[in-house]
Motif scaffolding. Structure first.
Motif, PDB file in Angstrom:
ATOM      1  N   ALA A  71      23.088  15.471  41.744  1.00  0.00           N
ATOM      2  CA  ALA A  71      23.123  16.654  42.619  1.00  0.00           C
ATOM      3  C   ALA A  71      23.183  17.937  41.806  1.00  0.00           C
ATOM      4  N   GLY A  78      20.457  20.970  40.097  1.00  0.00           N
ATOM      5  CA  GLY A  78      19.374  21.717  40.724  1.00  0.00           C
ATOM      6  C   GLY A  78      18.241  20.808  41.177  1.00  0.00           C
ATOM      7  N   ALA A  79      17.887  19.842  40.343  1.00  0.00           N
ATOM      8  CA  ALA A  79      16.744  18.978  40.661  1.00  0.00           C
ATOM      9  C   ALA A  79      17.047  18.076  41.853  1.00  0.00           C
ATOM     10  N   LYS A  90      27.992  11.744  40.609  1.00  0.00           N
ATOM     11  CA  LYS A  90      29.183  11.221  39.938  1.00  0.00           C
ATOM     12  C   LYS A  90      30.423  12.058  40.204  1.00  0.00           C
ATOM     13  N   THR A 125      23.845  22.084  35.890  1.00  0.00           N
ATOM     14  CA  THR A 125      23.078  23.234  36.363  1.00  0.00           C
ATOM     15  C   THR A 125      23.959  24.470  36.506  1.00  0.00           C
ATOM     16  N   GLY A 184      20.843  32.176  31.562  1.00  0.00           N
ATOM     17  CA  GLY A 184      19.760  33.127  31.320  1.00  0.00           C
ATOM     18  C   GLY A 184      18.844  33.400  32.468  1.00  0.00           C
ATOM     19  N   GLY A 185      18.385  32.359  33.162  1.00  0.00           N
ATOM     20  CA  GLY A 185      17.499  32.605  34.293  1.00  0.00           C
ATOM     21  C   GLY A 185      16.495  31.495  34.523  1.00  0.00           C
ATOM     22  N   ILE A 224      26.316   5.610  39.927  1.00  0.00           N
ATOM     23  CA  ILE A 224      25.323   4.536  40.037  1.00  0.00           C
ATOM     24  C   ILE A 224      25.281   3.780  38.712  1.00  0.00           C
ATOM     25  N   GLY A 269      19.937  14.508  35.214  1.00  0.00           N
ATOM     26  CA  GLY A 269      20.090  15.476  34.138  1.00  0.00           C
ATOM     27  C   GLY A 269      19.884  14.837  32.774  1.00  0.00           C
ATOM     28  N   GLU A 297      22.338   9.645  31.833  1.00  0.00           N
ATOM     29  CA  GLU A 297      21.986   8.245  31.643  1.00  0.00           C
ATOM     30  C   GLU A 297      20.857   7.724  32.540  1.00  0.00           C
ATOM     31  N   TYR A 319      27.339  20.880  25.111  1.00  0.00           N
ATOM     32  CA  TYR A 319      28.194  21.682  25.981  1.00  0.00           C
ATOM     33  C   TYR A 319      29.593  21.899  25.382  1.00  0.00           C
ATOM     34  N   GLN A 360      15.923  17.469  34.298  1.00  0.00           N
ATOM     35  CA  GLN A 360      16.075  17.280  32.854  1.00  0.00           C
ATOM     36  C   GLN A 360      15.886  15.840  32.387  1.00  0.00           C
ATOM     37  N   GLY A 382      14.380  29.467  30.204  1.00  0.00           N
ATOM     38  CA  GLY A 382      14.317  29.384  31.670  1.00  0.00           C
ATOM     39  C   GLY A 382      13.481  28.244  32.201  1.00  0.00           C
ATOM     40  N   GLN A 421      14.046  25.039  32.076  1.00  0.00           N
ATOM     41  CA  GLN A 421      14.752  23.875  32.615  1.00  0.00           C
ATOM     42  C   GLN A 421      15.150  24.067  34.075  1.00  0.00           C
ATOM     43  N   LEU A 422      15.620  25.245  34.418  1.00  0.00           N
ATOM     44  CA  LEU A 422      15.940  25.487  35.830  1.00  0.00           C
ATOM     45  C   LEU A 422      14.657  25.454  36.647  1.00  0.00           C
TER      46      LEU A 422
HETATM   47  C1  FAD Z   1      25.314  26.289  28.914  1.00  0.00           C
HETATM   48  C2  FAD Z   1      23.950  26.044  29.425  1.00  0.00           C
HETATM   49  C3  FAD Z   1      23.109  27.095  29.643  1.00  0.00           C
HETATM   50  C4  FAD Z   1      21.828  26.877  30.139  1.00  0.00           C
HETATM   51  N1  FAD Z   1      21.033  27.935  30.401  1.00  0.00           N
HETATM   52  C5  FAD Z   1      19.817  27.732  30.974  1.00  0.00           C
HETATM   53  C6  FAD Z   1      19.007  28.833  31.393  1.00  0.00           C
HETATM   54  O1  FAD Z   1      19.382  29.978  31.276  1.00  0.00           O
HETATM   55  N2  FAD Z   1      17.802  28.544  31.962  1.00  0.00           N
HETATM   56  C7  FAD Z   1      17.352  27.267  32.118  1.00  0.00           C
HETATM   57  O2  FAD Z   1      16.250  27.086  32.622  1.00  0.00           O
HETATM   58  N3  FAD Z   1      18.104  26.211  31.757  1.00  0.00           N
HETATM   59  C8  FAD Z   1      19.338  26.407  31.210  1.00  0.00           C
HETATM   60  N4  FAD Z   1      20.124  25.341  30.869  1.00  0.00           N
HETATM   61  C9  FAD Z   1      19.611  23.976  31.132  1.00  0.00           C
HETATM   62  C10 FAD Z   1      19.698  23.658  32.631  1.00  0.00           C
HETATM   63  O3  FAD Z   1      20.913  24.098  33.171  1.00  0.00           O
HETATM   64  C11 FAD Z   1      19.585  22.144  32.869  1.00  0.00           C
HETATM   65  O4  FAD Z   1      18.518  21.606  32.157  1.00  0.00           O
HETATM   66  C12 FAD Z   1      19.324  21.869  34.342  1.00  0.00           C
HETATM   67  O5  FAD Z   1      20.248  22.541  35.143  1.00  0.00           O
HETATM   68  C13 FAD Z   1      19.391  20.360  34.599  1.00  0.00           C
HETATM   69  O6  FAD Z   1      19.362  20.154  35.980  1.00  0.00           O
HETATM   70  P1  FAD Z   1      19.325  18.683  36.552  1.00  0.00           P
HETATM   71  O7  FAD Z   1      19.437  18.808  38.032  1.00  0.00           O
HETATM   72  O8  FAD Z   1      18.161  17.955  35.983  1.00  0.00           O
HETATM   73  O9  FAD Z   1      20.634  17.972  35.962  1.00  0.00           O
HETATM   74  P2  FAD Z   1      22.199  18.276  36.096  1.00  0.00           P
HETATM   75  O10 FAD Z   1      22.471  19.645  36.591  1.00  0.00           O
HETATM   76  O11 FAD Z   1      22.782  17.857  34.793  1.00  0.00           O
HETATM   77  O12 FAD Z   1      22.670  17.269  37.231  1.00  0.00           O
HETATM   78  C14 FAD Z   1      22.793  15.883  36.989  1.00  0.00           C
HETATM   79  C15 FAD Z   1      23.444  15.239  38.193  1.00  0.00           C
HETATM   80  O13 FAD Z   1      23.363  13.826  38.039  1.00  0.00           O
HETATM   81  C16 FAD Z   1      24.603  13.237  38.355  1.00  0.00           C
HETATM   82  N5  FAD Z   1      24.639  11.937  37.679  1.00  0.00           N
HETATM   83  C17 FAD Z   1      24.368  11.657  36.383  1.00  0.00           C
HETATM   84  N6  FAD Z   1      24.468  10.331  36.161  1.00  0.00           N
HETATM   85  C18 FAD Z   1      24.805   9.770  37.357  1.00  0.00           C
HETATM   86  C19 FAD Z   1      25.066   8.435  37.795  1.00  0.00           C
HETATM   87  N7  FAD Z   1      24.983   7.401  36.947  1.00  0.00           N
HETATM   88  N8  FAD Z   1      25.414   8.237  39.086  1.00  0.00           N
HETATM   89  C20 FAD Z   1      25.490   9.260  39.959  1.00  0.00           C
HETATM   90  N9  FAD Z   1      25.249  10.544  39.612  1.00  0.00           N
HETATM   91  C21 FAD Z   1      24.912  10.783  38.332  1.00  0.00           C
HETATM   92  C22 FAD Z   1      25.615  14.261  37.921  1.00  0.00           C
HETATM   93  O14 FAD Z   1      26.857  14.036  38.555  1.00  0.00           O
HETATM   94  C23 FAD Z   1      24.924  15.545  38.380  1.00  0.00           C
HETATM   95  O15 FAD Z   1      25.199  15.744  39.757  1.00  0.00           O
HETATM   96  C24 FAD Z   1      21.401  25.547  30.391  1.00  0.00           C
HETATM   97  C25 FAD Z   1      22.269  24.481  30.166  1.00  0.00           C
HETATM   98  C26 FAD Z   1      23.537  24.729  29.704  1.00  0.00           C
HETATM   99  C27 FAD Z   1      24.453  23.578  29.525  1.00  0.00           C
END
Ligand code: FAD
Length: 448
Positions: free
Chosen positions: A16, A18-19, A39, A47, A52-53, A161, A197, A200, A242, A412, A427, A429-430
């Motif tokens: 849960a 952004g993706a 989790k 996220t 940055g943006g 999971i 993200g 795993e 992190y 991610q 930017g 990744q968001l």
């Molecule tokens: C400090 C920092 C600054 C950043 N700045 C930027 C920026 O300015 N611009 C940009 O584009 N990107 C930035 N990024 C990168 C960006 O934030 C991430 O790549 C992006 O938010 C990932 O989103 P996601 O939804 O793929 O994963 P995540 O936000 O990591 O979400 C993963 C989800 O999966 C769940 N999960 C994982 N494993 C399991 C499991 N086995 N069972 C159930 N749930 C599970 C977690 O609980 C979580 O809800 C930054 C990252 C960091 C750490």
């Protein structure tokens, strides 16, 4: 026989951030029954940390910008090894994904004439990053949650999971447990969207036959390796950085000296190239070490463990004094003590005159036990490991190179090399979380 509670959905989204949120919203809007498993509590995904943006060619600040320029920047930055169709789709889709966030209530910073403000960041020809101060990820996740909870999505928080379920060649759900009571749960679904993200998700998908790619995005990087997390060939898997930016920690080289602003992985990464031409004739800042104290462990999650959970940290070298820790790490004790003393004196005043780390990331390292570990410096970033998908987010099988029925991935967890090649634009990744999430759900919901 243990009893499993069973839940049925058309589309099950795992994760849960952004993706995952964006995927769940889209699937739900398509009228199918959606389950969203994460989790931790909603809002605690990585996220939320993004600052940055979001890259999207809205052309609000420079009207010469458009999706074609964004696409060209991505291809050039990726040294043309990117999958052009994926990069094209992302550049085209990003503006709509940002505009709909605004329509759902995201309070972006504004231009003087009231449009979404965009700022300049690395890899973009024109100012392209839609942002909210330094809390873009927080605003993005807040908006998606606020919007999503009214869509009738079944949310399972604090559910981990453990594996995917298959019926023949098709993925038909997932198996996991609920954190509070440890009860096992089965989630049946016609399609599963992995949005885990940088964690795993790849490990969940591999037994289903998923093709996993090791990232090739060249960028200096220091990361954490948790013993036991290795690729099939034994190469260590490394986790994001992190922990490096948290209070009560710093990074030193083997001489016990800091060498950069731990808050920005780019700042440390750039210093990894420093080479001692004479003398020892080797890289000065490789290996390097994260040094931190118990307050960090108590306050924040370290290596994915809950705050304050020390039982899972037996693998991390520790000492009741800094000197004892230095001895375990084979580092010069006097230098470590001097570095920490200087850092602490400044941190207490909220300053870092040496490397200008932001005040909010500073905290003295003074609460024993002290911890330290050698950091890995893989020549990669933007996801060291990820799943290979089609542009529509279907996960590919490693042998057949065909989509695995019922399995999607977004955000991610998807191999960065696909759309970013060997580059990394700020930017991205968001942006890919929003775009991938949308595309995955569009296809998944359409297939059930
Ligand atoms: C400090 C920092 C600054 C950043 N700045 C930027 C920026 O300015 N611009 C940009 O584009 N990107 C930035 N990024 C990168 C960006 O934030 C991430 O790549 C992006 O938010 C990932 O989103 P996601 O939804 O793929 O994963 P995540 O936000 O990591 O979400 C993963 C989800 O999966 C769940 N999960 C994982 N494993 C399991 C499991 N086995 N069972 C159930 N749930 C599970 C977690 O609980 C979580 O809800 C930054 C990252 C960091 C750490």
């Amino acid at each position: 026989m243990p009893e499993y509670e069973t839940f049925e959905h058309d589309v099950l989204v795992i994760g849960a951030g952004g993706a995952g949120l964006r995927a769940a919203i889209e699937a739900s809007a398509a009228g199918v029954r959606v389950g969203l498993v994460c989790k931790s509590l909603l809002g605690k995904a990585h996220t939320v940390m993004a600052e940055g943006g979001i890259a999207a060619a809205l052309a609000n600040v420079d009207e010469r910008d458009n999706w074609r320029v964004h696409f060209a920047d991505t291809m050039r930055g990726g040294q043309y090894v990117n999958q052009w169709r994926m990069a094209e789709l992302h550049a085209k889709e990003a503006p709509d994904r940002v505009r709909e966030l605004e329509a759902w209530g995201a309070v972006f910073d504004r231009t003087k004439d009231g449009r979404i403000l965009q700022r300049h960041f690395g890899g973009h020809k024109y100012p392209r990053l839609a942002h909210v101060g330094d809390r873009t990820g927080l605003e993005m996740i807040r908006t998606l949650q606020d919007h999503g909870v009214h869509q009738g999505i079944d949310v399972y928080m604090e559910h981990t999971i453990l594996s995917l379920l298959k019926d023949g060649d098709r993925v038909v759900g997932a198996f996991g447990y609920e954190r509070e009571r440890g009860r096992f749960k089965i989630f049946r679904a016609k399609a599963v969207v992995l949005a885990t993200g940088g964690g795993e998700g790849w490990r969940l998908a591999m037994p289903a036959g998923a093709e996993v790619s090791v990232g090739v995005v060249r960028q200096g990087m220091v990361q954490i390796h948790v013993p036991g997390e290795e690729h099939l060939d034994g190469t260590p898997v490394t986790r994001g950085n992190y922990e490096l930016r948290m209070r009560h920690g710093l990074v030193v080289n083997r001489r016990g000296q800091r060498f950069g602003n731990e808050y920005f992985f780019q700042a440390l990464g750039a210093q990894l190239h420093a080479f001692e031409t004479w003398g020892e004739h080797r890289f000065i800042n490789i290996p390097c070490y994260l040094i931190f104290d118990h307050t960090l462990v108590d306050t924040y999650s370290f290596a994915g463990l809950p705050p304050g959970y020390t039982a899972g940290l037996a693998w991390v070298p520790q000492g009741h004094t800094l000197a004892e820790l230095a001895q375990h790490l084979h580092l010069p004790a006097a230098a470590i003590e001097a570095t920490v003393a200087r850092f602490n004196a400044h941190a207490r005043r909220g300053e870092d005159p040496d490397f200008h780390r932001p005040t909010e990331s500073l905290g003295p390292i003074e609460q024993p036990p002290f911890y330290g570990l050698e950091l890995a410096s893989p020549p990669v970033s933007a996801g060291t490991i990820g799943l290979v998908t089609t542009p529509q987010a279907q996960v590919l099988h490693h042998e057949t190179r065909q989509p695995i029925l019922g399995l999607y991935a977004c955000g991610q967890i998807v191999a960065a090399r696909l759309d970013l090649g060997v580059g990394y634009q700020a930017g991205c990744q968001l942006m890919r979380a929003l775009v991938h999430g949308f595309l995955a759900a569009e296809h998944a919901a359409g297939s059930v």
